[in-house]
Motif scaffolding. Sequence first.
Motif, PDB file in Angstrom:
ATOM      1  N   THR A 298     -16.978  22.438   5.769  1.00 32.55           N
ATOM      2  CA  THR A 298     -18.046  23.296   6.415  1.00 32.55           C
ATOM      3  C   THR A 298     -18.835  23.856   5.554  1.00 32.55           C
ATOM      4  N   VAL A 299     -18.554  24.185   4.371  1.00 28.49           N
ATOM      5  CA  VAL A 299     -19.165  24.598   3.299  1.00 28.49           C
ATOM      6  C   VAL A 299     -20.201  23.543   2.724  1.00 28.49           C
ATOM      7  N   ILE A 300     -20.035  22.547   2.553  1.00 25.97           N
ATOM      8  CA  ILE A 300     -20.663  21.283   2.223  1.00 25.97           C
ATOM      9  C   ILE A 300     -21.753  21.132   3.099  1.00 25.97           C
ATOM     10  N   VAL A 301     -21.335  21.097   4.512  1.00 24.54           N
ATOM     11  CA  VAL A 301     -22.406  20.833   5.647  1.00 24.54           C
ATOM     12  C   VAL A 301     -23.347  22.035   5.699  1.00 24.54           C
ATOM     13  N   ALA A 302     -22.806  23.302   5.504  1.00 22.70           N
ATOM     14  CA  ALA A 302     -23.734  24.389   5.328  1.00 22.70           C
ATOM     15  C   ALA A 302     -24.797  24.356   4.493  1.00 22.70           C
ATOM     16  N   PHE A 303     -24.152  23.983   3.277  1.00 24.77           N
ATOM     17  CA  PHE A 303     -24.916  23.775   2.051  1.00 24.77           C
ATOM     18  C   PHE A 303     -25.909  22.833   2.246  1.00 24.77           C
ATOM     19  N   PHE A 304     -25.971  21.748   2.780  1.00 23.83           N
ATOM     20  CA  PHE A 304     -26.644  20.482   3.214  1.00 23.83           C
ATOM     21  C   PHE A 304     -27.826  20.967   4.170  1.00 23.83           C
ATOM     22  N   ILE A 305     -27.433  21.653   5.166  1.00 23.91           N
ATOM     23  CA  ILE A 305     -28.160  22.020   6.162  1.00 23.91           C
ATOM     24  C   ILE A 305     -29.447  23.324   5.685  1.00 23.91           C
ATOM     25  N   ALA A 306     -28.640  24.168   4.786  1.00 27.31           N
ATOM     26  CA  ALA A 306     -29.625  25.247   4.191  1.00 27.31           C
ATOM     27  C   ALA A 306     -30.261  24.243   3.401  1.00 27.31           C
ATOM     28  N   SER A 307     -29.990  23.482   2.660  1.00 31.12           N
ATOM     29  CA  SER A 307     -31.007  22.693   1.657  1.00 31.12           C
ATOM     30  C   SER A 307     -32.096  21.882   2.333  1.00 31.12           C
ATOM     31  N   MET A 308     -31.749  21.201   3.439  1.00 31.11           N
ATOM     32  CA  MET A 308     -32.743  20.642   4.062  1.00 31.11           C
ATOM     33  C   MET A 308     -33.677  21.667   4.802  1.00 31.11           C
ATOM     34  N   ALA A 309     -33.069  22.618   5.121  1.00 24.29           N
ATOM     35  CA  ALA A 309     -34.022  23.582   6.024  1.00 24.29           C
ATOM     36  C   ALA A 309     -35.123  24.343   4.863  1.00 24.29           C
ATOM     37  N   GLY A 310     -34.641  24.383   3.754  1.00 23.07           N
ATOM     38  CA  GLY A 310     -35.368  25.028   2.470  1.00 23.07           C
ATOM     39  C   GLY A 310     -36.286  23.962   2.268  1.00 23.07           C
ATOM     40  N   TYR A 311     -36.135  22.631   2.453  1.00 20.84           N
ATOM     41  CA  TYR A 311     -36.918  21.799   1.738  1.00 20.84           C
ATOM     42  C   TYR A 311     -38.273  21.445   3.052  1.00 20.84           C
ATOM     43  N   LEU A 312     -37.628  21.555   4.253  1.00 20.58           N
ATOM     44  CA  LEU A 312     -38.631  21.462   5.257  1.00 20.58           C
ATOM     45  C   LEU A 312     -39.628  22.763   5.390  1.00 20.58           C
ATOM     46  N   ILE A 313     -39.178  23.973   4.972  1.00 20.35           N
ATOM     47  CA  ILE A 313     -40.186  24.984   4.638  1.00 20.35           C
ATOM     48  C   ILE A 313     -41.023  24.818   3.647  1.00 20.35           C
ATOM     49  N   TYR A 314     -40.443  24.289   2.470  1.00 18.54           N
ATOM     50  CA  TYR A 314     -41.392  23.937   1.531  1.00 18.54           C
ATOM     51  C   TYR A 314     -42.357  22.982   1.646  1.00 18.54           C
ATOM     52  N   LEU A 315     -42.154  21.840   2.495  1.00 16.36           N
ATOM     53  CA  LEU A 315     -43.141  20.814   2.834  1.00 16.36           C
ATOM     54  C   LEU A 315     -44.161  21.493   3.745  1.00 16.36           C
ATOM     55  N   GLN A 316     -43.679  22.296   4.713  1.00 20.26           N
ATOM     56  CA  GLN A 316     -44.643  23.157   5.590  1.00 20.26           C
ATOM     57  C   GLN A 316     -45.670  23.832   4.888  1.00 20.26           C
ATOM     58  N   ARG A 317     -45.148  24.519   3.917  1.00 19.51           N
ATOM     59  CA  ARG A 317     -46.149  25.239   3.119  1.00 19.51           C
ATOM     60  C   ARG A 317     -47.089  24.239   2.397  1.00 19.51           C
ATOM     61  N   ARG A 318     -46.704  23.467   1.808  1.00 23.18           N
ATOM     62  CA  ARG A 318     -47.337  22.367   1.043  1.00 23.18           C
ATOM     63  C   ARG A 318     -48.486  21.854   2.015  1.00 23.18           C
ATOM     64  N   LEU A 319     -47.904  21.663   3.353  1.00 23.86           N
ATOM     65  CA  LEU A 319     -48.991  21.006   4.166  1.00 23.86           C
ATOM     66  C   LEU A 319     -50.038  22.178   4.746  1.00 23.86           C
ATOM     67  N   VAL A 320     -49.706  23.332   4.845  1.00 25.04           N
ATOM     68  CA  VAL A 320     -50.665  24.395   5.159  1.00 25.04           C
ATOM     69  C   VAL A 320     -51.845  24.656   3.870  1.00 25.04           C
ATOM     70  N   ILE A 321     -51.248  24.553   2.782  1.00 30.59           N
ATOM     71  CA  ILE A 321     -51.978  24.532   1.436  1.00 30.59           C
ATOM     72  C   ILE A 321     -52.980  23.337   1.471  1.00 30.59           C
ATOM     73  N   TYR A 322     -52.301  22.145   1.755  1.00 32.69           N
ATOM     74  CA  TYR A 322     -53.322  21.040   1.735  1.00 32.69           C
ATOM     75  C   TYR A 322     -54.205  21.349   2.766  1.00 32.69           C
ATOM     76  N   GLU A 323     -54.156  21.587   3.945  1.00 30.05           N
ATOM     77  CA  GLU A 323     -55.167  21.759   5.111  1.00 30.05           C
ATOM     78  C   GLU A 323     -55.981  22.904   4.705  1.00 30.05           C
ATOM     79  N   LYS A 324     -55.805  23.928   4.013  1.00 29.73           N
ATOM     80  CA  LYS A 324     -56.721  24.990   3.393  1.00 29.73           C
ATOM     81  C   LYS A 324     -57.506  24.022   2.675  1.00 29.73           C
ATOM     82  N   GLN A 325     -57.070  23.407   1.633  1.00 28.69           N
ATOM     83  CA  GLN A 325     -57.870  22.890   0.540  1.00 28.69           C
ATOM     84  C   GLN A 325     -58.975  21.868   1.226  1.00 28.69           C
TER      85      GLN A 325
END
Length: 166
Positions: free
Chosen positions: A8-35
């Motif tokens: 459960t801890v490993i799965v939660a860590f994996f899900i949290a990591s993926m959510a963080g990565y998706l947020i990071y990608l979304q922010r990069r996309l917003v920055i790219y669109e602004k540029q």
Amino acid sequence: MDNSVLITVIVAFFIASMAGYLIYLQRRLVIYEKQQNKATSPLPLQAYERLLLLTDRIALPNLINRNTATAISSTELQLMYNKIIREEFDFNVTQQMYISPASWKAVKNLKEKNLQIINQIGQQLPAEATGLDLQKAIMQYLMANPTAAFHELVSEALSYEAKQLL
């Protein structure tokens, strides 16, 4: 620690990591669109700037102030004004691709209306009229018909649209 808790801890860590990565990608996309927007937005803004300058340059009071009528006939000045307006307009005709069709139509109408006013007043003057007579007649017409000089309205419309891009 129990295996089920560890999983459960490993799965939660994996899900949290993926959510963080998706947020990071979304922010990069917003920055790219602004540029990308910054890279393309100067062209329309420059077009509005040039068309505002055109509107100011072909405004009849400004045209009269910039071009003195000493020692030329009314007909010569009429032809000179026609040439100046047409050249100014032709120089900026490509800017229409960056502005709304309504604004471009307003700029075209301003050009046509100014040419019409100059030519109609020029035709009403006697053959021996001077350029100064034409200038006076145009200014008298504009003072008697404030709606005839609608360059300010066109300028306001262009300014409004340009501000929408900012």
